[in-house]
Design a protein around this motif. Structure first.
Motif, PDB file in Angstrom:
ATOM      1  N   LYS A 251       0.850  -1.186   0.000  1.00  0.00           N
ATOM      2  CA  LYS A 251       0.000   0.000   0.000  1.00  0.00           C
ATOM      3  C   LYS A 251       0.887   1.237   0.000  1.00  0.00           C
ATOM      4  CE  LYS A 251      -4.126  -2.093   1.821  1.00  0.00           C
ATOM      5  NZ  LYS A 251      -5.403  -1.848   2.530  1.00  0.00           N
ATOM      6  N   LEU A 252       0.268   2.375  -0.307  1.00  0.00           N
ATOM      7  CA  LEU A 252       0.975   3.638  -0.381  1.00  0.00           C
ATOM      8  C   LEU A 252       0.584   4.529   0.782  1.00  0.00           C
ATOM      9  CD1 LEU A 252       0.601   4.505  -4.193  1.00  0.00           C
ATOM     10  CD2 LEU A 252       2.462   3.256  -3.051  1.00  0.00           C
ATOM     11  N   LEU A 253       1.586   5.068   1.451  1.00  0.00           N
ATOM     12  CA  LEU A 253       1.360   6.125   2.421  1.00  0.00           C
ATOM     13  C   LEU A 253       1.388   7.447   1.674  1.00  0.00           C
ATOM     14  CD1 LEU A 253       1.151   6.949   5.487  1.00  0.00           C
ATOM     15  CD2 LEU A 253       3.612   7.332   5.360  1.00  0.00           C
ATOM     16  N   VAL A 254       0.400   8.302   1.900  1.00  0.00           N
ATOM     17  CA  VAL A 254       0.255   9.553   1.153  1.00  0.00           C
ATOM     18  C   VAL A 254       0.227  10.722   2.130  1.00  0.00           C
ATOM     19  CG1 VAL A 254      -1.143  10.815  -0.532  1.00  0.00           C
ATOM     20  CG2 VAL A 254      -1.117   8.307  -0.561  1.00  0.00           C
ATOM     21  N   LEU A 255       1.009  11.761   1.833  1.00  0.00           N
ATOM     22  CA  LEU A 255       0.974  13.011   2.595  1.00  0.00           C
ATOM     23  C   LEU A 255       0.450  14.100   1.674  1.00  0.00           C
ATOM     24  CD1 LEU A 255       1.533  14.943   4.949  1.00  0.00           C
ATOM     25  CD2 LEU A 255       3.929  15.059   4.187  1.00  0.00           C
ATOM     26  N   ASP A 256      -0.725  14.614   1.982  1.00  0.00           N
ATOM     27  CA  ASP A 256      -1.335  15.706   1.232  1.00  0.00           C
ATOM     28  C   ASP A 256      -0.777  17.015   1.769  1.00  0.00           C
ATOM     29  OD1 ASP A 256      -3.155  17.826   0.455  1.00  0.00           O
ATOM     30  OD2 ASP A 256      -4.555  16.266  -0.149  1.00  0.00           O
ATOM     31  N   MET A 257      -0.024  17.749   0.934  1.00  0.00           N
ATOM     32  CA  MET A 257       0.631  18.969   1.396  1.00  0.00           C
ATOM     33  C   MET A 257      -0.346  20.126   1.559  1.00  0.00           C
ATOM     34  SD  MET A 257       3.729  18.333   2.039  1.00  0.00           S
ATOM     35  CE  MET A 257       4.333  20.008   2.212  1.00  0.00           C
ATOM     36  N   GLY A 258      -1.528  20.039   0.951  1.00  0.00           N
ATOM     37  CA  GLY A 258      -2.533  21.070   1.142  1.00  0.00           C
ATOM     38  C   GLY A 258      -3.266  20.890   2.451  1.00  0.00           C
ATOM     39  N   MET A 259      -3.712  19.667   2.725  1.00  0.00           N
ATOM     40  CA  MET A 259      -4.426  19.355   3.966  1.00  0.00           C
ATOM     41  C   MET A 259      -3.479  19.085   5.123  1.00  0.00           C
ATOM     42  SD  MET A 259      -7.574  19.527   3.005  1.00  0.00           S
ATOM     43  CE  MET A 259      -8.431  18.724   4.360  1.00  0.00           C
TER      44      MET A 259
END
Length: 395
Positions: A251-259
């Protein structure tokens, strides 16, 4: 002394000249114009002109900086070779202009900037961090992470050699100047992921929501000893990591830079070994992926639907690309829609190791001379930029 009228005429002439020069088709053409006469050079070297130029022409891959080999520029016949040679001669990639506080280690590079850290206090977790511009020999020392934020870090795992933190550069935010930057600091603790972001514009650190591993996804296995994230990628405002310690599929860990929030999304395939996210037209996402079972075959995926910057939740297999089994392949990163890979001989009679590129749209593979010259995986930082005469300070 020039009269006011003469000064006005000169300004008007420069404005007209700028409109002509900005229409030259390539950076090489503009570079030759800059070297041809003083009037052209005065206009092209102006910050306003260079900002327009950078908005029209993306930076080129000029080389890699490896932990052991220093800067390794692109070589001919790569079209970036002349600019790479000029950068190699003009910039200080030994970073001798940094204060003598110990051994500085390169941790990341982006947009002409380098991120280095130094464990001058023998602290493997909270190191001294510097962001610098090797071409203009400028640097900024980041302030220490405040104690109230640092208190959230408990039992961090080792993530890079003798370091217990991962630090990397993020692209500038919307509306920020070319000399602005952001730094992300992360620690993979036993029970949670802790992250902070530093904004050069605000000169301060702030916390990113630090979820527990279980909060990220209920399927997360119970063991907490090995949480190493790998294959960091960035596309359309989000960072992606491979999180492979799930029982059935990666799976992919995702960091949303906007939120400024983390989430976990499915990856394509079963157990991925490496992946790379590619920005496509219309804000769509593509993915190169490989697994340990098909080590000499690369899978190409596209995010289903028109993402328009939204987070991808499903991936569709588009094609498989066969690679020579005489090599081992390691993904280095993505530049301009192309995947860069180091290839290392897997058998004794294979030709030399080096770097290749694979275009997501055409699937064309090219051999890139120079840049990667060591026989082991050198963990390089990609350097993208412009020739010295067309560069702006980034710090």
């Amino acid at each position: 002394m020039a009269s006011p009228a003469a000064g006005y005429v000169l300004t008007l002439a420069d404005d007209l000249l700028a409109e002509i020069l900005i229409r030259l088709p390539t950076l090489a053409d503009i570079g030759r114009a800059c070297a041809s006469c003083a009037a052209f050079r005065r206009v092209i070297a102006g910050h306003a002109f260079l900002r327009r130029l950078h908005a029209l022409h993306p930076p080129s891959l000029l080389g890699f900086h490896t932990f052991s080999g220093g800067f390794q520029p692109a070589e001919s016949p790569n079209p970036s070779a002349p600019a790479a040679r000029a950068i190699a001669g003009a910039a200080d990639f030994s970073f001798s202009f940094l204060p003598a506080r110990g051994f500085w280690r390169v941790r990341d590079a982006r947009d002409g900037r380098f991120l280095l850290d130094c464990d001058e206090r023998k602290n493997e977790t909270f190191t001294t961090i510097a962001v610098c511009d090797p071409l203009f020999r400028r640097y900024v020392l980041l302030p220490p992470i405040p104690h109230d934020l640092a208190a959230a870090v408990h039992q961090p795992h080792r993530v890079s050699g003798d370091r217990k933190c991962d630090i990397f550069l993020a692209p500038c935010g919307e509306g920020e100047s070319a000399e602005s930057f952001r730094v992300i600091w992360m620690a993979q603790c036993s029970t949670k992921l802790v992250a902070f972001v530093f904004s050069a514009a605000k000169r301060q650190w702030r916390a990113i929501a630090s979820p527990s591993w279980r909060d990220l996804n209920p399927e997360m296995p119970s063991m907490t000893e090995h949480r190493s994230l790998s294959c960091r990628n960035y596309a359309y405002g989000r960072f992606y990591w491979l999180l492979s310690n799930f029982p059935t599929r990666s799976k992919l860990l995702v960091l949303d830079m906007g939120m400024m929030e983390f989430s976990v999304n499915p990856a394509s395939g079963d157990r991925l070994k490496e992946f790379a996210i590619v920005e496509l037209q219309e804000s769509r996402l593509g993915m190169f992926a490989s697994d340990s079972i098909e080590g000499s075959r690369l899978k190409l995926f596209g995010a289903n639907g028109q993402n328009h910057g939204e987070e991808a939740t499903e991936w569709a297999l588009q094609k498989k690309v066969s690679l020579s089994p005489s090599y081992r392949y390691y993904m280095i990163g993505v530049v301009g829609g192309q995947l860069l890979m180091q290839r290392t001989p897997n058998v004794g009679d294979a030709p030399e190791f080096g770097c290749i590129s694979l275009d997501f749209e055409t699937l064309q593979i090219q051999w890139l001379r120079g840049m990667i010259k060591s026989g082991y995986r050198p963990l390089p930082a990609m350097y993208t930029g412009y020739p010295p005469s067309l560069s702006l300070p980034t710090v």
